[in-house]
Design an enzyme around this catalytic site. Structure first.
Site, PDB file in Angstrom:
ATOM      1  N   GLU A 199      -5.726  10.240   8.120  1.00 15.37           N
ATOM      2  CA  GLU A 199      -4.197  10.229   8.564  1.00 15.37           C
ATOM      3  C   GLU A 199      -4.084  11.043   9.762  1.00 15.37           C
ATOM      4  OE1 GLU A 199      -1.277   9.229   6.185  1.00 15.37           O
ATOM      5  OE2 GLU A 199      -2.422   7.663   5.486  1.00 15.37           O
ATOM      6  N   CYS A 215      -3.556  -1.054  -2.226  1.00 14.28           N
ATOM      7  CA  CYS A 215      -3.759   0.188  -2.551  1.00 14.28           C
ATOM      8  C   CYS A 215      -4.645   0.645  -3.936  1.00 14.28           C
ATOM      9  CB  CYS A 215      -2.663   0.911  -2.841  1.00 14.28           C
ATOM     10  SG  CYS A 215      -2.455   2.665  -3.243  1.00 14.28           S
ATOM     11  N   ASP A 223       0.938  -1.283  -0.025  1.00 20.14           N
ATOM     12  CA  ASP A 223       0.112   0.113   0.021  1.00 20.14           C
ATOM     13  C   ASP A 223       0.987   1.205  -0.014  1.00 20.14           C
ATOM     14  OD1 ASP A 223      -2.438   1.485   0.165  1.00 20.14           O
ATOM     15  OD2 ASP A 223      -1.983   2.089   2.085  1.00 20.14           O
ATOM     16  N   SER A 224       0.185   2.362  -0.198  1.00 19.54           N
ATOM     17  CA  SER A 224       0.960   3.517  -0.296  1.00 19.54           C
ATOM     18  C   SER A 224       1.462   3.940   1.007  1.00 19.54           C
ATOM     19  CB  SER A 224       0.167   4.539  -1.114  1.00 19.54           C
ATOM     20  OG  SER A 224      -1.002   4.887  -0.310  1.00 19.54           O
ATOM     21  N   CYS A 256     -11.061   2.942  -1.761  1.00 17.01           N
ATOM     22  CA  CYS A 256      -9.838   3.774  -1.345  1.00 17.01           C
ATOM     23  C   CYS A 256      -9.659   2.891   0.073  1.00 17.01           C
ATOM     24  CB  CYS A 256      -9.958   5.143  -1.150  1.00 17.01           C
ATOM     25  SG  CYS A 256      -8.502   5.918  -0.180  1.00 17.01           S
ATOM     26  N   THR A 257      -8.283   2.596   0.359  1.00 22.44           N
ATOM     27  CA  THR A 257      -8.045   1.905   1.584  1.00 22.44           C
ATOM     28  C   THR A 257      -8.347   2.534   2.759  1.00 22.44           C
ATOM     29  OG1 THR A 257      -5.884   3.120   1.416  1.00 22.44           O
ATOM     30  CG2 THR A 257      -5.983   0.717   0.877  1.00 22.44           C
ATOM     31  N   HIS A 258      -8.590   3.929   2.752  1.00 19.73           N
ATOM     32  CA  HIS A 258      -8.718   4.639   3.968  1.00 19.73           C
ATOM     33  C   HIS A 258     -10.396   4.753   4.314  1.00 19.73           C
ATOM     34  CE1 HIS A 258      -4.572   5.820   3.401  1.00 19.73           C
ATOM     35  NE2 HIS A 258      -4.682   6.701   4.415  1.00 19.73           N
TER      36      HIS A 258
HETATM   37  N1  DGL Z   1      -3.960   3.822  -0.554  1.00 20.47           N
HETATM   38  C1  DGL Z   1      -4.773   4.794  -1.440  1.00 20.47           C
HETATM   39  C2  DGL Z   1      -5.823   4.002  -2.124  1.00 20.47           C
HETATM   40  O1  DGL Z   1      -6.385   3.185  -1.682  1.00 20.47           O
HETATM   41  C3  DGL Z   1      -5.184   6.150  -0.611  1.00 20.47           C
HETATM   42  C4  DGL Z   1      -4.030   6.814  -0.066  1.00 20.47           C
HETATM   43  C5  DGL Z   1      -3.050   7.473  -1.054  1.00 20.47           C
HETATM   44  O2  DGL Z   1      -3.647   8.275  -1.974  1.00 20.47           O
HETATM   45  O3  DGL Z   1      -2.217   7.198  -1.226  1.00 20.47           O
HETATM   46  O4  DGL Z   1      -6.109   4.791  -3.237  1.00 20.47           O
END
Ligand code: DGL
Length: 270
Positions: free
Chosen positions: A155, A69, A6-7, A187-189
């Protein structure tokens, strides 16, 4: 070993349901927090970062990588599959994303053929969710909305505050009038705001849980592919790597996911 990329920390929303469903496997998690968020970056940069992550995870013993991600899955998954899985490595290694399992589930779930997708700017502009949904059912109407401010709120642990709620409502408002009965939080978040999303969208809209869907599909995949499964170590080892402050990573994991983890190792990519 199963690698999760993941990012940053957000991929833990995918990692957690995976380890709950498949606890016996060894995992290596890589969060590129130093260069997150990816969501506002160009496709070229996301591809380059994803290549570096894949090389790192393969080098550290992963034979199956999950792109948790959404942004990297949308912009770079196909690219890394073509680059790293052709030729002799094809049978030995796999790279999978979150997007196709979730798109399949959305198509199965919708009754009225109206699906909403929210995500980072890069994910929404790529239209990859729409493309995957239309491959399965071309007549489905897909309504998309980029929500770039949600990741920084989450975050900062500000996502339960009224400011975050009013931004969320502003993003979701255009989707309300489209009569979607299924929403992909792409999106993961976003699972960390799922309660607020559900509340605002109301009972008529089913909000999908990407992490749980991905975990379920991974289990099915491993059952269908014993040749991959047999190569994965099953000693319940979990190793974490981050490109930024390991302490912050550990704190985020404990605070948001109630998971006690070993201190991650800090590494450099690229
Ligand atoms: N992990 C990213 C996603 O799922 C979200 C956070 C980012 O923009 O890096 O799209």
């Amino acid at each position: 070993m199963i690698g999760i990329f993941d990012s940053g920390y957000g991929g833990l929303t995918v990692f957690k349901p995976i380890i709950e469903l498949l606890p016996e496997y060894d995992y290596i998690y890589l969060g590129d927090s130093a260069r997150a968020p990816y969501g506002g970056r160009s496709g070229e940069v996301i591809k380059k970062f994803s290549e570096e992550a894949v090389e790192f995870l393969f080098k550290h013993g992963a034979n199956l990588i999950i792109f948790a991600c959404n942004t990297a899955s949308s912009l770079a998954l196909r690219h890394v599959q073509e680059k790293y899985l052709k030729g002799p490595n094809e049978r030995e290694r796999k790279i999978l994303g979150v997007l196709i399992p979730v798109a399949e589930e959305a198509v199965k779930t919708t009754k009225n053929g109206h699906i909403g997708v929210i995500g980072t700017k890069a994910t929404i502009q790529s239209k990859v969710y729409e493309t995957e949904i239309h491959k399965l059912k071309p007549h489905i109407k897909v309504f998309q909305q980029a929500c770039p401010l949600l990741v920084p709120f989450i975050e900062e642990n500000w996502h339960k505050k009224p400011e975050a709620n009013s931004i969320l409502k502003k993003y979701l408002l255009p989707l309300k009038s489209t009569h979607i009965d299924t929403l992909i939080p792409g999106c993961t978040h976003y699972p960390l705001m799922i309660g607020q999303i559900e509340k605002y969208m109301g009972k008529k809209t089913k909000i999908l849980h990407s992490g749980e869907i991905t975990a379920g599909k991974l289990k099915e995949y491993l059952e269908r592919h014993p040749e991959i499964d047999s190569k994965l170590a099953k000693n319940k080892n979990r190793t974490f790597f981050t490109t930024d402050n390991p302490r912050r990573f550990k704190e985020f994991t404990e605070q948001h996911f109630g998971m006690k983890i070993k201190m991650p190792a800090q590494i450099e990519l690229g």
